[in-house]
Design an enzyme around this catalytic site. Structure first.
Site, short mmCIF file in Angstrom:
data_model
loop_
_atom_site.label_atom_id
_atom_site.label_comp_id
_atom_site.label_asym_id
_atom_site.label_seq_id
_atom_site.Cartn_x
_atom_site.Cartn_y
_atom_site.Cartn_z
N ASP A 1 21.48 -0.60 -2.40
CA ASP A 1 22.25 -1.87 -3.06
C ASP A 1 21.60 -1.89 -4.33
O ASP A 1 22.59 -1.41 -5.45
CB ASP A 1 22.74 -3.21 -2.30
CG ASP A 1 23.12 -3.07 -1.26
OD1 ASP A 1 23.91 -2.22 -0.87
OD2 ASP A 1 22.50 -3.06 -0.33
N HIS B 1 24.09 -6.92 3.63
CA HIS B 1 24.05 -6.08 3.03
C HIS B 1 25.36 -5.90 2.96
O HIS B 1 25.92 -5.65 4.90
CB HIS B 1 23.04 -4.75 3.53
CG HIS B 1 23.68 -3.46 3.91
ND1 HIS B 1 23.73 -3.27 2.57
CD2 HIS B 1 24.23 -2.95 4.44
CE1 HIS B 1 24.33 -2.20 2.27
NE2 HIS B 1 24.22 -1.36 3.55
#
Ligand code: NAD
Ligand code: LMR
Length: 327
Positions: free
Chosen positions: A161, A189
């Site tokens: 990410d 996440h």
């Protein structure tokens, strides 16, 4: 010649495994002078074991000078024995229309047995990186089994990410990705993660000033990063693999490099308002190879605090869902 580092990888015959093993064996993860031994754990069924043998043949055929051994097994205690790193990738990926948390029912239990085996047989210095989704909560499940290894040894991967977010900012600003720094991922996440653009810099200046479009940052950038996994599944028909492997290389390399600062999901002690005991993405700095400290000093605006609250709520709800797996 350095002593080889033993790296256990689960799910080595899967998509991420296929993109990962060759990079580890080439030296991309631990450096060009660090030999490695790969200890590979696949499911016991013949299809998975045959695929694993095929991957091992290809590793042989690369003649990597740093690859000092390969162990193929369906037994967790063989795979994790004396391992210095355990990379827990093996788990079901989601398909279109699913959220990662929908995988908890199938994947969560994998991490009970693996957490227990790691604690029993891995090296005293062992560190664990969980990739199999939902990775934050799976990491909590694995760590709950550990009696010998402390919870700080268990990390989950939010580095993909961070990498995604840095590239989005670089492309918007029209600069190289190396110009984008200090973009850290907080929380889960999942789409609730907070990619903290408020402290990121581009060419040394505040990213928000360089981008000059707060609406884009809040309403385009954040969802783009949060939902990038689903965007890739929609385009490829299967989830990210090469970029996930690349992020895991970055995760382990930076946790092995004193001074490196990056986003890692670690056990919360309440910093940034995360519930005690969930695994939340935060910025960490590697102190000596093998340990790290959480950077606690970032001041959060009301906007940022709202985002942190939302991702914390999701983490605590996942924790409640799996509470019987944490005993
Ligand atoms: P895949 O289906 O291609 O491969 C998974 C492999 O794991 C298969 O070979 C399977 O046989 C093996 N496996 C399953 N259970 C196992 C177990 N108990 N022990 C050992 N091996 C086992 O999936 P993939 O694309 O490689 O993805 C793996 C996982 O990583 C998924 O859960 C996916 O959602 C997750 N993922 C996480 C991130 C992240 O950023 N955290 C990014 C991408 C994918
Ligand atoms: C990703 O972010 O690409 C992975 O977690 C896979 C997924 O399910 O989105």
């Amino acid at each position: 010649m350095k002593k080889p580092v033993r790296i256990a990888v689960t799910g080595p015959a899967g998509n991420i495994g296929y993109a990962l093993l060759f990079r580890i064996a080439s030296g991309a993860m631990l450096g060009p002078d660090q030999p490695v031994i790969l200890q590979l754990l696949e499911l016991p069924n013949e299809k998975a074991q045959a695929a694993l043998r095929g991957v091992a043949m290809e590793l042989d055929d690369c003649a990597f000078p740093l690859l000092h051994g390969t162990v193929l097994t369906d037994d967790a205690k063989v795979a994790f024995r004396d391992a210095d790193w355990c990379l827990l990738v093996g788990a079901k990926p989601r398909g279109p229309g699913m959220e990662r948390a929908d995988l908890l029912k199938d994947n969560g239990k994998i991490f009970i047995a693996q957490g227990r085996a790691i604690d029993e047989v891995a090296s005293d210095a062992c560190r664990v990186a969980v990739v199999g989704n939902p990775c934050n909560t799976n990491c909590m499940i694995a760590a709950a089994q550990a009696k010998r290894l402390g919870p700080e040894r268990f990390t989950a991967m939010v580095r993909l990410d961070e990498n995604r977010g840095r590239t989005q900012l670089a492309q918007k600003a029209g600069v190289l990705v190396s110009e984008v720094q200090s973009l850290y991922i907080y929380g889960n996440h999942s789409p609730t993660m907070f990619a903290d653009f408020t402290h990121a810099t581009i060419g040394g200046k505040p990213a928000a000033d360089v981008i000059g479009d707060r609406t884009w940052l809040e309403t385009d950038f954040l969802p783009k990063v949060g939902k990038r996994g689903a965007e890739i599944i929609a385009a490829r028909g299967s989830s990210s693999a090469a970029s996930a492997a690349g992020a895991l290389v970055d995760h382990v390399r930076d946790l092995s490099t004193p001074g490196a600062v990056h986003s890692v999901a670690v056990r919360s002690d309440g910093t940034y308002g995360f519930a005690d005991g969930v695994w939340a993405g935060v910025p960490v700095r590697t102190t000596t190879a093998g340990s790290y400290e959480v950077l606690r000093g970032y001041e959060m605006s009301d906007f940022a605090r709202g985002k942190l609250q939302a991702t914390n709520d999701e983490l605590t709800s996942e924790r409640d869902t799996v509470k019987e797996l944490l005993a």
